[in-house]
Design a protein around this motif. Structure first.
Motif, PDB file in Angstrom:
ATOM      1  N   ARG A  62       8.729   6.640   8.891  1.00 10.35           N
ATOM      2  CA  ARG A  62       8.146   6.980  10.193  1.00 10.35           C
ATOM      3  C   ARG A  62       7.284   5.826  10.706  1.00 10.35           C
ATOM      4  N   ASN A  63       6.535   5.191   9.810  1.00  9.29           N
ATOM      5  CA  ASN A  63       5.667   4.091  10.249  1.00  9.29           C
ATOM      6  C   ASN A  63       6.306   2.722  10.012  1.00  9.29           C
ATOM      7  N   TYR A  64       7.618   2.656  10.123  1.00 14.52           N
ATOM      8  CA  TYR A  64       8.377   1.421  10.253  1.00 14.52           C
ATOM      9  C   TYR A  64       8.378   0.510   9.018  1.00 14.52           C
ATOM     10  N   VAL A  65       8.183   1.095   7.840  1.00  8.57           N
ATOM     11  CA  VAL A  65       8.383   0.306   6.623  1.00  8.57           C
ATOM     12  C   VAL A  65       9.887   0.272   6.376  1.00  8.57           C
ATOM     13  N   ARG A  66      10.424  -0.927   6.185  1.00  6.62           N
ATOM     14  CA  ARG A  66      11.867  -1.058   5.960  1.00  6.62           C
ATOM     15  C   ARG A  66      12.151  -0.722   4.501  1.00  6.62           C
ATOM     16  N   VAL A  67      13.180   0.097   4.317  1.00  3.93           N
ATOM     17  CA  VAL A  67      13.453   0.656   3.003  1.00  3.93           C
ATOM     18  C   VAL A  67      14.882   0.319   2.608  1.00  3.93           C
ATOM     19  N   GLU A  68      15.095   0.099   1.311  1.00  3.28           N
ATOM     20  CA  GLU A  68      16.432  -0.290   0.841  1.00  3.28           C
ATOM     21  C   GLU A  68      16.890   0.668  -0.259  1.00  3.28           C
ATOM     22  N   LEU A  69      18.102   1.176  -0.106  1.00  5.88           N
ATOM     23  CA  LEU A  69      18.663   2.064  -1.128  1.00  5.88           C
ATOM     24  C   LEU A  69      19.764   1.283  -1.850  1.00  5.88           C
ATOM     25  N   ALA A  93       0.824  -1.214   0.000  1.00  4.75           N
ATOM     26  CA  ALA A  93       0.000   0.000   0.000  1.00  4.75           C
ATOM     27  C   ALA A  93       0.863   1.273   0.000  1.00  4.75           C
ATOM     28  N   HIS A  94       2.168   1.135   0.247  1.00  2.00           N
ATOM     29  CA  HIS A  94       3.046   2.308   0.293  1.00  2.00           C
ATOM     30  C   HIS A  94       3.799   2.529  -1.022  1.00  2.00           C
ATOM     31  N   ILE A  95       3.700   1.593  -1.942  1.00  2.00           N
ATOM     32  CA  ILE A  95       4.467   1.719  -3.192  1.00  2.00           C
ATOM     33  C   ILE A  95       3.987   2.953  -3.959  1.00  2.00           C
ATOM     34  N   GLY A  96       4.960   3.765  -4.377  1.00  2.00           N
ATOM     35  CA  GLY A  96       4.629   4.989  -5.125  1.00  2.00           C
ATOM     36  C   GLY A  96       4.530   6.226  -4.234  1.00  2.00           C
ATOM     37  N   LEU A  97       4.525   6.031  -2.915  1.00  2.00           N
ATOM     38  CA  LEU A  97       4.390   7.186  -2.012  1.00  2.00           C
ATOM     39  C   LEU A  97       5.756   7.784  -1.664  1.00  2.00           C
ATOM     40  N   GLN A  98       5.738   9.046  -1.289  1.00  2.00           N
ATOM     41  CA  GLN A  98       6.959   9.675  -0.781  1.00  2.00           C
ATOM     42  C   GLN A  98       7.007   9.481   0.736  1.00  2.00           C
ATOM     43  N   ALA A  99       8.209   9.301   1.290  1.00  2.00           N
ATOM     44  CA  ALA A  99       8.310   9.079   2.744  1.00  2.00           C
ATOM     45  C   ALA A  99       9.630   9.618   3.268  1.00  2.00           C
ATOM     46  N   GLU A 100       9.637   9.886   4.581  1.00  2.00           N
ATOM     47  CA  GLU A 100      10.876  10.298   5.242  1.00  2.00           C
ATOM     48  C   GLU A 100      11.525   9.046   5.830  1.00  2.00           C
TER      49      GLU A 100
END
Ligand code: SF4
Length: 449
Positions: A407-414, A383-390
């Motif tokens: 902020r809401n604990y979605v793990r992100v990979e760069l 549900a977060h794909i395509g959204l901008q986040a900090e």
């Protein structure tokens, strides 16, 4: 009197088992010794002091502690070996008989580690030579509070705000290992947070055994702590490691919804979705209360990440009770399940419940709940794909891809070709793209980089 010169130039190895609270306390022991000139050893080096902080949450944890002690004694043959933590507190005599252990410190004594080491080295603890270790008697009245605010092995700091528990759930030994609920003052915690900020800390996780019970010792309230910490502007993010559902007030939920720095991220122990089992466990709520809290969080913070602890196969959990738990969780808008198979603990009142679940059924139940958890987490991430986040980025491991959390604990990979060491501990804006290779994170690209 502490003989500080005895510490100068010594080296130490630390090993921690168990929960975040233990990791946080071990970092504090490390800091205490470092201030006296003790340096931590590298992976391949042998140490002069070896400190093992143990856990006793399950039978498996006890076994792992014994194995770790044997392994570390072999690895550091000339070290002065100190064992502390929950397993040490509950099984002091057994631990003290393990060959190579020099000192066993209980929960009341561990905060005086430096004094005990000094006394041991100056012959004031009686016979502490190898083969005849000193150990601390168990105490039913654990009252000391070892303060602790330490950077974990990555970016976040862990602030211990509370210790011990007054709840005595029928399956749990923690109140015996850590004593009754107690806490330091709000003022002292704000001071520790300011120090962490001065060291560059940006995110702090509040840890404890039963955090919502904060305030018993000082006549304060958890909500006042939250509000005081929120005002330390140098800290960008706070997370609360775990809150009992009956202590998660609507006032706190509303506060977090409007807070500057408390993140939309909750971790709540359910243990069972069957009222019959909750009663047998002596938990302080029923499933309706739990469901009400989850819906309230989602009403106030629709994007909140909610992690839930569930215990499977405890005594009294019939197949019908388990199905009730499964359908209850299936219908609730929670994000992730932390599934723990029940483990029999000596001395607990749960042992008097006659109905027992066999290991095969425990495994099957765990597997079903873990599959349910994967589906829920995947849907939340999708549900977060395509959204901008900090995102707050964490140190890259092995110089490869970087990870961080929204902020809401979605793990992100760069991706590796975009990662830079200067992004470590930095808040950055990203766009969330698709899943990574094993679906453990969402890939991202930096905004305006
Ligand atoms: S609330 Fe229950 S499970 Fe949690 S530490 Fe206290 S006694 Fe143990």
């Amino acid at each position: 009197m502490i003989d500080t010169s005895a510490f100068q130039g010594k080296t130490a190895a630390y090993y921690t088992l168990g929960c975040k609270l233990n990791f946080s306390e071990t970092s504090t022991f490390g800091k205490m010794l470092q201030d006296l000139g003790v340096t931590p050893v590298g992976k391949e080096e042998t140490a002069d002091i070896c400190l093992i902080n143990t856990c006793s949450v399950t039978e498996v944890a006890d076994r792992k502690c014994r194995q770790a002690i044997h392994r570390l004694v072999r690895k550091h043959p000339n070290a002065f070996v100190v064992v502390t933590g929950c397993y040490a507190q509950l099984e002091a005599e057994e631990v003290s008989r393990i060959e190579g252990v020099d000192l066993v410190l209980g929960s009341n004594e561990k905060s005086q580690l430096v004094q005990f080491l000094s006394d041991a080295w100056t012959g004031q603890l009686g016979n502490t030579t190898k083969g005849a270790p000193y150990y601390i008697e168990k105490t039913k009245d654990i009252k000391t509070f070892a303060p602790s605010c330490s950077r974990g092995n990555r970016t976040r700091y862990f602030l211990k705000v509370q210790d011990g528990c007054d709840y005595f759930c029928t399956y749990c030994t923690i109140p015996y290992a850590r004593g009754f609920s107690r806490n330091p003052s709000i003022a002292s915690l704000v001071e520790q947070v300011r120090q962490a900020a001065a060291e560059g800390g940006k995110e702090i996780v509040l840890t404890g055994v039963n955090i919502g019970d904060f305030g018993k010792t000082t006549g304060e309230h958890f909500i006042d702590l939250v509000s005081a910490l929120d005002q330390v502007e140098e800290i960008s993010r706070y997370r609360i490691s775990s809150l009992e559902p009956d202590l998660l007030s609507d006032e706190l939920i509303s506060y977090c919804g409007e807070s500057r720095a408390f993140m939309p991220h909750f971790h709540i122990p359910l243990q069972s979705g069957s009222d019959t089992v909750l009663k047998l466990m002596h938990r302080h709520y029923d499933r309706q209360l739990f469901a009400d809290k989850i819906h309230r969080i989602k009403e106030v913070m629709p994007d909140a990440f909610i992690g839930v602890d569930v215990m499977v196969g405890c005594r009294g959990e019939t197949p019908e009770c388990f199905e009730e738990t499964y359908t209850f969780l299936e219908q609730l808008p929670v994000t992730q399940l932390h599934v723990f198979p029940y483990s029999e603990r000596p001395g607990t009142s749960a042992l008097s419940i006659p109905y027992k679940v066999n290991d095969k059924d425990k495994k099957l139940r765990s597997k079903r709940l873990l599959e349910l958890s994967d589906r829920k987490t995947e849907a939340f991430y999708a549900a977060h794909i395509g959204l901008q986040a900090e995102v707050l980025f964490e140190k890259a491991t092995r110089g490869r891809v970087m990870h961080g959390f929204t902020r809401n604990y979605v793990r992100v990979e760069l991706a590796a070709n975009e990662s830079r060491s200067e992004y470590d501990n930095q808040l950055m804006q990203v766009v969330l793209e698709g899943f990574n290779h094993d679906k453990s994170a969402l890939k991202c690209r930096l905004v305006n980089a």
